[in-house]
Design a protein around this motif. Structure first.
Motif, mmCIF file in Angstrom:
data_model
loop_
_atom_site.group_PDB
_atom_site.id
_atom_site.type_symbol
_atom_site.label_atom_id
_atom_site.label_comp_id
_atom_site.label_asym_id
_atom_site.label_seq_id
_atom_site.Cartn_x
_atom_site.Cartn_y
_atom_site.Cartn_z
ATOM 1 N N ALA A 60 80.247 25.112 -4.676
ATOM 2 C CA ALA A 60 79.699 24.005 -5.450
ATOM 3 C C ALA A 60 78.183 24.120 -5.455
ATOM 4 O O ALA A 60 77.592 24.812 -4.622
ATOM 5 N N GLU A 61 77.573 23.444 -6.399
ATOM 6 C CA GLU A 61 76.122 23.513 -6.554
ATOM 7 C C GLU A 61 75.589 22.133 -6.909
ATOM 8 O O GLU A 61 76.248 21.366 -7.613
ATOM 9 N N ARG A 62 74.406 21.824 -6.392
ATOM 10 C CA ARG A 62 73.781 20.542 -6.705
ATOM 11 C C ARG A 62 72.281 20.742 -6.875
ATOM 12 O O ARG A 62 71.665 21.505 -6.133
ATOM 13 N N GLU A 63 71.717 20.047 -7.850
ATOM 14 C CA GLU A 63 70.284 20.104 -8.106
ATOM 15 C C GLU A 63 69.668 18.727 -7.879
ATOM 16 O O GLU A 63 70.249 17.712 -8.271
ATOM 17 N N ILE A 64 68.508 18.709 -7.239
ATOM 18 C CA ILE A 64 67.810 17.449 -6.997
ATOM 19 C C ILE A 64 66.318 17.663 -7.213
ATOM 20 O O ILE A 64 65.845 18.807 -7.306
ATOM 21 N N PHE A 65 65.583 16.565 -7.284
ATOM 22 C CA PHE A 65 64.125 16.633 -7.359
ATOM 23 C C PHE A 65 63.566 15.909 -6.146
ATOM 24 O O PHE A 65 63.813 14.717 -5.944
ATOM 25 N N ALA A 66 62.839 16.633 -5.317
ATOM 26 C CA ALA A 66 62.236 16.057 -4.116
ATOM 27 C C ALA A 66 61.037 16.906 -3.729
ATOM 28 O O ALA A 66 60.916 18.060 -4.134
ATOM 29 N N MET A 67 60.132 16.337 -2.940
ATOM 30 C CA MET A 67 58.922 17.040 -2.513
ATOM 31 C C MET A 67 58.147 17.589 -3.706
ATOM 32 O O MET A 67 57.576 18.687 -3.657
ATOM 33 N N ASN A 68 58.189 16.833 -4.803
ATOM 34 C CA ASN A 68 57.468 17.188 -6.032
ATOM 35 C C ASN A 68 57.918 18.514 -6.638
ATOM 36 O O ASN A 68 57.126 19.222 -7.275
ATOM 37 N N THR A 69 59.191 18.863 -6.455
ATOM 38 C CA THR A 69 59.698 20.102 -7.028
ATOM 39 C C THR A 69 61.205 20.009 -7.228
ATOM 40 O O THR A 69 61.867 19.126 -6.668
ATOM 41 N N TYR A 70 61.744 20.910 -8.037
ATOM 42 C CA TYR A 70 63.184 20.967 -8.250
ATOM 43 C C TYR A 70 63.819 21.833 -7.169
ATOM 44 O O TYR A 70 63.282 22.878 -6.790
ATOM 45 N N MET A 71 64.969 21.393 -6.695
ATOM 46 C CA MET A 71 65.671 22.094 -5.630
ATOM 47 C C MET A 71 67.120 22.342 -6.030
ATOM 48 O O MET A 71 67.739 21.507 -6.691
ATOM 49 N N THR A 72 67.643 23.495 -5.617
ATOM 50 C CA THR A 72 69.034 23.851 -5.892
ATOM 51 C C THR A 72 69.735 24.170 -4.580
ATOM 52 O O THR A 72 69.239 24.979 -3.786
#
Length: 256
Positions: A60-72
């Motif tokens: 599975a994969e999830r994307e979030i926005f945190a620490m002023n950047t996009y994360m996967t």
């Protein structure tokens, strides 16, 4: 005729006996072949059933926005979503501690009040930052935050500072200006000095995400936090990772 008949009758039993012998061998051979085919079929069926009964490795994969950047985040194993939930919660928790623009973060309070008792996470980064500064002869420096502000990297007001302005701000830069008592975890900054963990915070955070993946018994995972990549275990086909673009240092998994 009788002699011929007797010859034929004498020959016939021989021919019949030979045919009976051949037929017997054929029947026995056919029986053996049937048994072999039956057993082979059973074996193949068992292997197929075993393969079908083994649980597939989920990914599975999830994307979030945190620490002023996009994360996967990507994970392999059973119930990866539960691991994602815990990982995202940890990322947001650390972001709340390290974010120099968050008025409630430890870094913001330290920069604006001049002193702060650090949490375990901030203390770990502070000590690691000092070690990295020493090992790089000062090339790694967390006190360049005033210059980052002047260039507009911390806000959308980008500009090119004048040389006199840069020279003045460089007077506030230097890890040796940070006073830190490791036992009390107390950090103090002189007036005008500000710091930022941006150079190592994402590497530390990716290490925590990997710890969470292991706690959930995932077989493998890969995280990309704004370009900081770290992997663990193996991919779904149990093959090794071919390429890693992260730099991991020491137990804190600090990446550049």
């Amino acid at each position: 005729m009788a002699a011929v008949f007797r010859v034929k009758s004498a020959v016939y039993p021989i021919i019949f006996d030979g045919m009976e012998s051949v037929m017997g061998r054929w029947r026995r051979g056919s029986f053996v072949i049937c048994v072999v085919l039956f057993l082979t079929g059973c074996s193949a069926e068992n292997r197929t059933q075993k393969a079908l009964s083994e649980p597939d490795i989920l990914s599975a994969e999830r994307e979030i926005f945190a620490m002023n950047t996009y994360m996967t985040l990507k994970a392999y194993g059973e119930q990866p979503e539960a691991a994602f939930d815990d990982a995202v919660a940890e990322i947001n928790r650390l972001d709340g501690i390290f974010n120099s623009e968050n008025r409630e973060s430890e870094v913001y309070i330290l920069n604006n009040n001049g002193s702060e008792v650090l949490s375990e996470d901030s203390a770990a980064l502070m000590e690691k930052a000092r070690d990295l500064s020493d090992s790089t002869q000062g090339a790694f420096d967390i006190t360049i935050y005033p210059l980052m502000e002047e260039w507009g990297f911390t806000n959308p007001k980008y500009q090119v500072p004048s040389d006199p302005r840069i020279k003045k701000l460089l007077g506030t830069v230097g890890n040796e200006k940070i006073k830190y008592e490791a036992k009390e975890k107390l950090a103090e900054l002189p007036e005008g000095v500000k710091m930022d963990f941006g150079g190592i915070a994402k590497g530390y955070t990716s290490g925590r995400v990997m710890d969470i993946f292991r706690e959930h018994n995932l077989s493998g995972g890969v995280v990309s936090l704004g370009g900081n990549v770290q992997v663990m275990g193996s991919k779904s086909e149990h093959s090794d990772w071919k390429e890693i673009s992260s730099y991991i240092k020491s137990d804190y998994r600090i990446s550049s």
